[in-house]
Design an enzyme around this catalytic site. Structure first.
Site, PDB file in Angstrom:
ATOM      1  N   THR A  24      -7.893 -69.475  18.093  1.00  0.00           N
ATOM      2  CA  THR A  24      -7.293 -70.192  19.228  1.00  0.00           C
ATOM      3  C   THR A  24      -8.177 -70.108  20.472  1.00  0.00           C
ATOM      4  OG1 THR A  24      -6.023 -68.198  19.710  1.00  0.00           O
ATOM      5  CG2 THR A  24      -4.879 -69.963  18.523  1.00  0.00           C
ATOM      6  N   GLY A  25      -9.490 -69.933  20.292  1.00  0.00           N
ATOM      7  CA  GLY A  25     -10.423 -70.039  21.412  1.00  0.00           C
ATOM      8  C   GLY A  25     -10.787 -71.497  21.625  1.00  0.00           C
ATOM      9  N   LYS A  47      -5.032 -64.068  15.053  1.00  0.00           N
ATOM     10  CA  LYS A  47      -4.650 -62.677  14.794  1.00  0.00           C
ATOM     11  C   LYS A  47      -4.437 -61.881  16.070  1.00  0.00           C
ATOM     12  CE  LYS A  47      -9.255 -60.691  14.717  1.00  0.00           C
ATOM     13  NZ  LYS A  47     -10.240 -59.873  14.045  1.00  0.00           N
ATOM     14  N   ALA A  52     -12.558 -64.603  23.248  1.00  0.00           N
ATOM     15  CA  ALA A  52     -13.777 -64.525  24.068  1.00  0.00           C
ATOM     16  C   ALA A  52     -13.768 -65.659  25.076  1.00  0.00           C
ATOM     17  CB  ALA A  52     -15.013 -64.614  23.179  1.00  0.00           C
ATOM     18  N   GLN A  57     -17.224 -66.355  31.930  1.00  0.00           N
ATOM     19  CA  GLN A  57     -17.254 -66.327  33.393  1.00  0.00           C
ATOM     20  C   GLN A  57     -18.086 -67.471  33.966  1.00  0.00           C
ATOM     21  OE1 GLN A  57     -18.678 -62.517  34.733  1.00  0.00           O
ATOM     22  NE2 GLN A  57     -16.884 -61.429  34.007  1.00  0.00           N
ATOM     23  N   GLY A  58     -19.403 -67.455  33.602  1.00  0.00           N
ATOM     24  CA  GLY A  58     -20.387 -68.285  34.299  1.00  0.00           C
ATOM     25  C   GLY A  58     -20.072 -69.752  34.283  1.00  0.00           C
ATOM     26  N   GLU A 129     -28.247 -70.697  35.807  1.00  0.00           N
ATOM     27  CA  GLU A 129     -28.268 -69.402  35.122  1.00  0.00           C
ATOM     28  C   GLU A 129     -29.622 -69.237  34.440  1.00  0.00           C
ATOM     29  OE1 GLU A 129     -23.817 -68.215  33.981  1.00  0.00           O
ATOM     30  OE2 GLU A 129     -24.584 -69.818  32.747  1.00  0.00           O
ATOM     31  N   HIS A 241     -26.215 -58.949  26.449  1.00  0.00           N
ATOM     32  CA  HIS A 241     -26.212 -59.431  27.831  1.00  0.00           C
ATOM     33  C   HIS A 241     -26.825 -58.336  28.699  1.00  0.00           C
ATOM     34  CE1 HIS A 241     -25.007 -61.112  31.620  1.00  0.00           C
ATOM     35  NE2 HIS A 241     -24.593 -62.206  30.997  1.00  0.00           N
ATOM     36  N   ARG A 289     -32.153 -64.367  28.520  1.00  0.00           N
ATOM     37  CA  ARG A 289     -31.421 -63.095  28.411  1.00  0.00           C
ATOM     38  C   ARG A 289     -32.158 -62.022  27.637  1.00  0.00           C
ATOM     39  NH1 ARG A 289     -25.325 -65.184  27.611  1.00  0.00           N
ATOM     40  NH2 ARG A 289     -25.145 -65.758  29.800  1.00  0.00           N
ATOM     41  N   HIS A 348     -23.126 -59.071  23.076  1.00  0.00           N
ATOM     42  CA  HIS A 348     -22.445 -60.153  23.787  1.00  0.00           C
ATOM     43  C   HIS A 348     -22.198 -61.384  22.929  1.00  0.00           C
ATOM     44  CE1 HIS A 348     -21.195 -62.498  27.186  1.00  0.00           C
ATOM     45  NE2 HIS A 348     -22.205 -63.336  27.094  1.00  0.00           N
ATOM     46  N   GLU A 372     -18.549 -69.813  18.031  1.00  0.00           N
ATOM     47  CA  GLU A 372     -19.516 -68.719  17.871  1.00  0.00           C
ATOM     48  C   GLU A 372     -19.727 -68.321  16.420  1.00  0.00           C
ATOM     49  OE1 GLU A 372     -19.053 -65.701  20.838  1.00  0.00           O
ATOM     50  OE2 GLU A 372     -20.365 -64.293  19.774  1.00  0.00           O
ATOM     51  N   ARG A 383     -29.537 -67.777  22.456  1.00  0.00           N
ATOM     52  CA  ARG A 383     -28.703 -68.802  23.102  1.00  0.00           C
ATOM     53  C   ARG A 383     -29.005 -68.884  24.593  1.00  0.00           C
ATOM     54  NH1 ARG A 383     -23.034 -68.200  25.730  1.00  0.00           N
ATOM     55  NH2 ARG A 383     -23.916 -66.140  26.010  1.00  0.00           N
ATOM     56  N   SER A 388     -22.630 -71.943  24.943  1.00  0.00           N
ATOM     57  CA  SER A 388     -21.695 -71.715  23.833  1.00  0.00           C
ATOM     58  C   SER A 388     -20.360 -72.397  24.053  1.00  0.00           C
ATOM     59  CB  SER A 388     -21.503 -70.237  23.575  1.00  0.00           C
ATOM     60  OG  SER A 388     -21.344 -69.564  24.767  1.00  0.00           O
TER      61      SER A 388
HETATM   62  C1  LIG Z   1     -17.316 -61.753  28.779  1.00  0.00           C
HETATM   63  C2  LIG Z   1     -17.859 -63.041  28.219  1.00  0.00           C
HETATM   64  C3  LIG Z   1     -18.371 -64.002  29.060  1.00  0.00           C
HETATM   65  C4  LIG Z   1     -18.875 -65.195  28.553  1.00  0.00           C
HETATM   66  N1  LIG Z   1     -19.298 -66.161  29.417  1.00  0.00           N
HETATM   67  C5  LIG Z   1     -19.681 -67.360  28.918  1.00  0.00           C
HETATM   68  C6  LIG Z   1     -19.984 -68.441  29.779  1.00  0.00           C
HETATM   69  O1  LIG Z   1     -19.900 -68.333  30.993  1.00  0.00           O
HETATM   70  N2  LIG Z   1     -20.371 -69.623  29.220  1.00  0.00           N
HETATM   71  C7  LIG Z   1     -20.458 -69.796  27.880  1.00  0.00           C
HETATM   72  O2  LIG Z   1     -20.816 -70.888  27.430  1.00  0.00           O
HETATM   73  N3  LIG Z   1     -20.159 -68.788  27.047  1.00  0.00           N
HETATM   74  C8  LIG Z   1     -19.752 -67.591  27.525  1.00  0.00           C
HETATM   75  N4  LIG Z   1     -19.425 -66.590  26.668  1.00  0.00           N
HETATM   76  C9  LIG Z   1     -19.441 -66.854  25.228  1.00  0.00           C
HETATM   77  C10 LIG Z   1     -18.243 -67.729  24.879  1.00  0.00           C
HETATM   78  O3  LIG Z   1     -17.148 -67.352  25.680  1.00  0.00           O
HETATM   79  C11 LIG Z   1     -17.865 -67.575  23.424  1.00  0.00           C
HETATM   80  O4  LIG Z   1     -18.988 -67.714  22.610  1.00  0.00           O
HETATM   81  C12 LIG Z   1     -16.869 -68.656  23.039  1.00  0.00           C
HETATM   82  O5  LIG Z   1     -15.782 -68.660  23.938  1.00  0.00           O
HETATM   83  C13 LIG Z   1     -16.385 -68.417  21.628  1.00  0.00           C
HETATM   84  O6  LIG Z   1     -15.355 -69.326  21.386  1.00  0.00           O
HETATM   85  P1  LIG Z   1     -14.759 -69.406  19.934  1.00  0.00           P
HETATM   86  O7  LIG Z   1     -13.685 -70.434  19.986  1.00  0.00           O
HETATM   87  O8  LIG Z   1     -15.830 -69.569  18.943  1.00  0.00           O
HETATM   88  O9  LIG Z   1     -14.134 -67.939  19.664  1.00  0.00           O
HETATM   89  P2  LIG Z   1     -13.089 -67.071  20.500  1.00  0.00           P
HETATM   90  O10 LIG Z   1     -12.819 -67.655  21.826  1.00  0.00           O
HETATM   91  O11 LIG Z   1     -13.531 -65.670  20.440  1.00  0.00           O
HETATM   92  O12 LIG Z   1     -11.767 -67.184  19.628  1.00  0.00           O
HETATM   93  C14 LIG Z   1     -11.717 -66.600  18.342  1.00  0.00           C
HETATM   94  C15 LIG Z   1     -10.312 -66.755  17.789  1.00  0.00           C
HETATM   95  O13 LIG Z   1     -10.305 -66.452  16.412  1.00  0.00           O
HETATM   96  C16 LIG Z   1      -9.201 -65.604  16.108  1.00  0.00           C
HETATM   97  N5  LIG Z   1      -9.536 -64.862  14.891  1.00  0.00           N
HETATM   98  C17 LIG Z   1     -10.654 -64.172  14.616  1.00  0.00           C
HETATM   99  N6  LIG Z   1     -10.596 -63.675  13.359  1.00  0.00           N
HETATM  100  C18 LIG Z   1      -9.402 -64.073  12.837  1.00  0.00           C
HETATM  101  C19 LIG Z   1      -8.738 -63.882  11.586  1.00  0.00           C
HETATM  102  N7  LIG Z   1      -9.297 -63.180  10.583  1.00  0.00           N
HETATM  103  N8  LIG Z   1      -7.517 -64.426  11.421  1.00  0.00           N
HETATM  104  C20 LIG Z   1      -6.916 -65.123  12.406  1.00  0.00           C
HETATM  105  N9  LIG Z   1      -7.500 -65.339  13.609  1.00  0.00           N
HETATM  106  C21 LIG Z   1      -8.727 -64.822  13.811  1.00  0.00           C
HETATM  107  C22 LIG Z   1      -9.052 -64.768  17.359  1.00  0.00           C
HETATM  108  O14 LIG Z   1      -7.761 -64.202  17.423  1.00  0.00           O
HETATM  109  C23 LIG Z   1      -9.273 -65.853  18.421  1.00  0.00           C
HETATM  110  O15 LIG Z   1      -8.079 -66.578  18.597  1.00  0.00           O
HETATM  111  C24 LIG Z   1     -18.910 -65.400  27.158  1.00  0.00           C
HETATM  112  C25 LIG Z   1     -18.408 -64.425  26.305  1.00  0.00           C
HETATM  113  C26 LIG Z   1     -17.888 -63.254  26.814  1.00  0.00           C
HETATM  114  C27 LIG Z   1     -17.327 -62.232  25.875  1.00  0.00           C
END
Ligand SMILES: Cc1cc2nc3c(=O)[nH]c(=O)nc-3n(C[C@H](O)[C@H](O)[C@H](O)COP(=O)(O)OP(=O)(O)OC[C@H]3O[C@@H](n4cnc5c(N)ncnc54)[C@H](O)[C@@H]3O)c2cc1C
Length: 527
Positions: A24-25, A47, A52, A57-58, A129, A241, A289, A348, A372, A383, A388
């Site tokens: 749900t990201g 889960k 993330a 932030q940025g 950045e 990071h 980075r 990171h 990711e 990256r 991302s």
């Molecule tokens: C502190 C921080 C700052 C960042 N700043 C930036 C930024 O400024 N700009 C940028 O582009 N990127 C940034 N990033 C990176 C970026 O935020 C992430 O790469 C991106 O949000 C990932 O999105 P996602 O949807 O792939 O995964 P996520 O947002 O991590 O979501 C993963 C989801 O999968 C679910 N999940 C995982 N495993 C399972 C499972 N087995 N069963 C059920 N559910 C599961 C989790 O519960 C969650 O809902 C940052 C990351 C961090 C940690």
């Protein structure tokens, strides 16, 4: 939901969907919305609590259309910056495809309710950045971009069928096509039958003792895909990071000090006030980075100090521009407007993952991956900052549409309950210590061999709980990182080998890995 239904003496619940989205990201919710808007029945599994995405932030790197721009930015320039950071391992076509579609994807997010900071009414405020040659990063709430992205998407997805506290345990497939997801919730095991599944499970920061990632970033998607026989790639490229807040705590998630703070003029210094990056790279503190993280790591080794400092005292209006960073610093007893912020590099971002095309398609029919967890070729060996969220938005949406189309042509699926499986796991603290010691900012062959030996001691673990599953997933992902890092006999991007400090032009290719049923250390696919 039907439950329980007898199957070989085992009760389990069942659910049907056209498309199952795991996560749900940003990637998961954008994919789910796209599949839903294509008229398909969508079930979303998650889960954990925070993603993330929430913590980003940025901002989001995006090239605005000509009419909205005052500077010299262009898709070509953003592509060039991304390729430079990726150090020869990006897929240029994938980069161009994703970058060129960025503004459309951001507009869709705005239509879903996201609001970005404006310099003047009607014009987004753009920051810069590390590794970006232009100011092209849009942001929200100063440094709370991810929270705004998540807020908007949660709102738009409120009408979807979202199952929280549901852990995806296994991808079910038959005859070369996905058939559903084995899932654990408070009622026990169940199957969500679906002809299309989208992995959007995020990263694997908890392979390491200290990380910027939320507690759910345990490499699940990489493990699920490898157990299904899929290839992964670029997992040696884990981005550390350079500026994670050093607050003296032992481990777990730690606050990030966004790169945008350096973009606005903060400088990295050691305890004596000497620049950390002087003479290291022409872009200084705004170098990519890996370069900055390597410089910080080297300075800490040279001085024996536990951290370096980010001096942001010269930034006017710091509290207003960076409210999240200010709050994190103050929670650690630091006033960033009056004293330098202690920082260390922290795990990171995973540049690699499950191999997909730019629509999120994997090699297994009906299985897609985005965000990711995926390796589209966008990031290569490193990256570029704020790429991302961009990739999650663009590829998430495309994967949702492609998964919906696949479900329509494939028709309903019927998954079989698999036999109970035990997989091997190391205790989490042991695994994290070994990864932090042997596969961090700088690695070498001896350390990676020790890591592999340690992984060999992993013991069978039944998957009775989320923790069991995560430990197993982490151990599988660690095996993949160890194999990838061992196989790359050079330093490139965010993979630094002290025994192979040079970049070898002959190794400018990705090395896909496939799992080996007998070992936790997967094999490199040759050719
Ligand atoms: C502190 C921080 C700052 C960042 N700043 C930036 C930024 O400024 N700009 C940028 O582009 N990127 C940034 N990033 C990176 C970026 O935020 C992430 O790469 C991106 O949000 C990932 O999105 P996602 O949807 O792939 O995964 P996520 O947002 O991590 O979501 C993963 C989801 O999968 C679910 N999940 C995982 N495993 C399972 C499972 N087995 N069963 C059920 N559910 C599961 C989790 O519960 C969650 O809902 C940052 C990351 C961090 C940690």
């Amino acid at each position: 939901m039907t439950r329980p239904a007898a199957c070989g003496g085992r009760g389990y619940w069942q659910q049907r969907a056209d498309v199952v989205v795991i996560g749900t990201g940003v990637a998961g919710l954008v994919a789910a919305l796209a599949a839903h808007r294509s008229g398909r029945k969508v079930v979303v599994l998650s889960k954990a609590g925070n993603t993330a995405t929430f913590y980003a932030q940025g901002g989001i790197a995006v090239v605005l259309p000509d009419a909205l721009r005052e500077d010299g930015d262009s898709v070509d320039a953003h592509v060039a910056d991304t390729l430079a950071a990726g150090a020869g391992l990006c897929d240029p076509d994938a980069v161009r495809s994703i970058v060129a579609d960025g503004y459309r994807a951001v507009r869709d997010l705005v239509d879903d309710g996201a609001r970005f900071d404006e310099a003047v009414p009607g014009r987004w405020s753009l920051t810069r950045e590390g590794g970006h040659s232009q100011r092209r990063i849009i942001h929200a709430g100063g440094d709370a971009t991810g929270a705004e992205v998540q807020r908007a998407l949660d709102g738009a997805a409120a009408r979807l069928d979202i199952r929280r506290n549901h852990v995806a345990l296994e991808l079910l497939h038959d005859a070369g096509a996905v058939t559903g997801v084995l899932t654990l919730n408070e009622d026990g095991l169940g199957i969500v039958h679906a002809p299309s599944v989208i992995l959007a499970t995020g990263g694997l920061g908890h392979l390491y003792t200290a990380t910027t990632n939320p507690e759910g970033s345990t490499g699940d998607g990489v493990a699920l895909a490898m157990w299904a026989g899929l290839a992964v790639a670029d997992l040696e490229f884990i981005q550390f990071h350079p500026t994670m807040l050093f607050d003296g705590r032992a481990g777990g998630r730690r606050p990030l000090i966004t790169e945008a703070v350096r973009g606005e003029g903060a400088v990295l210094v050691d305890a004596q006030g000497n620049s950390v990056t002087a003479g290291v790279h022409p872009m200084g503190d705004l170098a990519p980075r890996d370069v900055v993280a390597g410089a910080v790591d080297a300075r800490m080794v040279a001085t024996g100090d536990p951290c370096v400092y980010l001096d942001a005292r010269g930034i006017k209006g710091f509290r207003k521009r960076f409210p999240t960073v200010t709050a994190a610093c103050e929670a650690a007893g630091i006033d960033p407007t009056r004293q330098p912020i202690p920082v260390v590099p922290g795990a990171h971002y995973s540049c690699g993952g499950v191999i997909t095309d730019v629509d999120g398609r994997t090699e297994l029919a009906g299985l897609f991956a985005a965000g990711e967890v995926a390796r589209t070729g966008m990031h290569g060996a490193n990256r570029l900052a704020s790429n991302s969220l961009l990739e999650g938005l663009v590829v998430g949406g495309r994967a949702g549409k492609a998964a919906a189309a696949h479900a329509l042509t494939a028709g309903p699926s019927m998954a079989q309950l698999p036999e109970p499986t035990t997989r091997r796991a190391l205790p989490r603290a042991e695994l994290q210590q070994a990864m932090t010691r042997y596969a961090s900012v700088v690695r070498d062959g001896d350390g990676l061999r020790s890591l592999a030996q340690g992984l060999d001691a992993a013991m069978p673990r039944a998957l009775n709980s989320r923790t069991d599953f995560e430990d197993v997933a982490l151990t599988t992902a660690a095996g993949a990182v160890a194999a990838a890092a061992s196989a790359r006999h050079e330093s490139r991007g965010c993979h630094h080998r002290s025994d192979f400090p040079e970049t070898d032009p002959a190794q400018a290719v990705a090395a896909p890995l496939v799992s080996d049923a007998r070992s936790l250390i997967p094999a490199v696919v040759c050719g």
